[in-house]
Write an enzyme that holds these catalytic residues in place. Structure first.
Site, PDB file in Angstrom:
ATOM      1  N   ARG A 240       0.852  -1.182   0.000  1.00 45.15           N
ATOM      2  CA  ARG A 240       0.000   0.000   0.000  1.00 45.15           C
ATOM      3  C   ARG A 240       0.890   1.235   0.000  1.00 45.15           C
ATOM      4  NH1 ARG A 240      -3.605  -2.779  -1.465  1.00 45.15           N
ATOM      5  NH2 ARG A 240      -5.597  -3.174  -0.433  1.00 45.15           N
ATOM      6  N   GLU A 269      -4.008   7.023  -4.268  1.00 43.25           N
ATOM      7  CA  GLU A 269      -4.206   6.623  -5.663  1.00 43.25           C
ATOM      8  C   GLU A 269      -5.678   6.769  -6.061  1.00 43.25           C
ATOM      9  OE1 GLU A 269      -4.298   1.889  -5.593  1.00 43.25           O
ATOM     10  OE2 GLU A 269      -2.341   2.603  -4.983  1.00 43.25           O
ATOM     11  N   HIS A 287      -1.320  -0.055  -9.829  1.00 43.82           N
ATOM     12  CA  HIS A 287      -1.975  -1.012  -8.919  1.00 43.82           C
ATOM     13  C   HIS A 287      -2.522  -2.223  -9.685  1.00 43.82           C
ATOM     14  CE1 HIS A 287      -4.286  -1.483  -4.883  1.00 43.82           C
ATOM     15  NE2 HIS A 287      -3.997  -2.654  -5.396  1.00 43.82           N
TER      16      HIS A 287
HETATM   17  C1  8YV Z   1      -7.482  -5.323  -5.309  1.00 41.62           C
HETATM   18  C2  8YV Z   1      -5.538  -5.215  -3.607  1.00 41.62           C
HETATM   19  O1  8YV Z   1      -7.734  -5.845  -6.545  1.00 41.62           O
HETATM   20  O2  8YV Z   1      -6.523  -7.167  -2.745  1.00 41.62           O
HETATM   21  C3  8YV Z   1      -5.984  -6.099  -2.505  1.00 41.62           C
HETATM   22  O3  8YV Z   1      -5.786  -5.728  -1.323  1.00 41.62           O
HETATM   23  O4  8YV Z   1      -4.788  -4.342  -3.377  1.00 41.62           O
HETATM   24  C4  8YV Z   1      -5.982  -5.389  -5.021  1.00 41.62           C
HETATM   25  O5  8YV Z   1      -5.376  -6.490  -5.501  1.00 41.62           O
HETATM   26  C5  8YV Z   1      -7.956  -3.898  -5.318  1.00 41.62           C
HETATM   27  O6  8YV Z   1      -7.629  -3.309  -4.094  1.00 41.62           O
HETATM   28  C6  8YV Z   1      -9.459  -3.789  -5.571  1.00 41.62           C
HETATM   29  O7  8YV Z   1     -10.217  -3.992  -4.420  1.00 41.62           O
END
Ligand code: 8YV
Length: 321
Positions: A240, A269, A287
């Protein structure tokens, strides 16, 4: 059939997931895929028994307090759940589930892509080529950081951290990790535990950040910690954006203290700090950690498995609260 539960789906889902959720639920879909603000979210949830959400929507205590009485569950299409105040959800009797395991490999792949892309200057090479500026090969062109045999420090040795360690072994890297707790030896993936995060930083040629966002990990990689890294280290973040102090990382990339950074996630983001876009030694992805067809389908199916269990009176397999 009108007895199927009414489900709010906050973002557009992959086709296979949409097909299944329309078969098993009365679904309120988001055809335009715009991100709902809190007022829209609360309004759209009217009459719904569950919400299939993403990390793009913030379920703060205030939003959770405003959700209609009918909402019994939040199934997030993500493994990370820092966007949901699980304490507030629990207090209201709202179950929360996430999608562990199914995105481990695709996210570790992207971490490694960031590592290699940053170390080997992939963006600079591709940009030169696409701009028609490649005048030919030379012995000193686009020299990067050698990966094989180097020391990798993994911060956060959960599922994804361990999958990064497995990949690193294939590159003959010497892998060390820092985690709140030492793992049992059979889960360490051949990596060496370092109880002291700062001591580990002192020996890392490469750093991979793999812990979840939390108040404890906020700005983990700050100026003080970057100063502890050997000169010319490479930083990778697929976790993150909030675990990095952007001012400190940008200064270190500009000064040459760090050779490069490979980033897939950003604070705030999609509006990342615009200074990153100006840095040739930042390899940047939008991402994409879980962005494969197989993984996104599996994430959607996991959300539905959890909701199916809940509505059948069973314990959801990935219940957080
Ligand atoms: C998600 C992510 O696809 O799963 C997670 O925590 O960071 C991503 O892979 C995205 O956050 C959509 O919810």
């Amino acid at each position: 059939m009108t007895d199927r539960p009414l489900l709010l789906v906050t973002r557009r889902m992959p086709p296979a997931v949409t097909e299944r959720l329309q078969r098993d639920y009365r679904a309120r879909l988001n055809e335009t895929d715009e991100v709902y603000d809190s007022d829209r979210l609360v309004a759209q949830a009217e009459g719904c028994e569950a919400i299939l959400c993403c990390s793009s929507e913030k379920f703060s205590a205030e939003v959770i307090a405003r959700l209609p009485e009918s909402v019994r569950a939040l199934a997030t299409f993500s493994v990370g759940y820092e966007h949901i105040d699980t304490t507030a959800a629990k207090a209201r009797g709202i179950r929360v589930t996430n999608t562990p395991d199914v995105l481990t490999d695709s996210t570790a792949d992207i971490a490694f892509l960031c590592l290699l892309g940053a170390a080997r200057r992939a963006w600079e090479g591709e940009s030169m080529l696409r701009a028609g500026e490649w005048v030919g090969w030379s012995t000193t062109q686009l020299l990067g950081v050698h990966v094989t045999g180097k020391r990798l420090g993994i911060f956060g040795m959960g599922r994804i951290g361990r999958a990064v360690a497995r990949r690193a072994r294939g590159f003959d890297m010497e892998v060390h990790y820092h985690n709140r707790r030492r793992l049992p030896a059979d889960q360490e993936e051949g990596a060496t535990y370092q109880a002291d995060a700062d001591a580990l930083l002192g020996i890392c040629d490469f750093v991979s950040l793999n812990f979840p966002a939390s108040p404890e990990t906020e700005n983990f990689l700050n100026a003080e910690r970057i100063a502890k890294l050997p000169d010319g280290a490479v930083v990778v973040n697929s976790a993150r954006g909030t675990v990095i102090d952007d001012d400190a990382l940008i200064a270190a990339l500009k000064s040459g203290k760090l050779a490069a950074a490979g980033l897939d996630v950003y604070r705030g983001e999609p509006r990342l700090d615009p200074r990153y876009r100006e840095l040739p030694n930042a390899f940047l992805l939008p991402h994409m950690g879980s962005a494969t067809v197989e993984t996104r389908d599996a994430m959607g199916f996991k959300c539905l498995d959890n909701l199916d269990a809940l509505f059948a009176g069973r314990e959801p397999p990935d219940a957080l609260v």
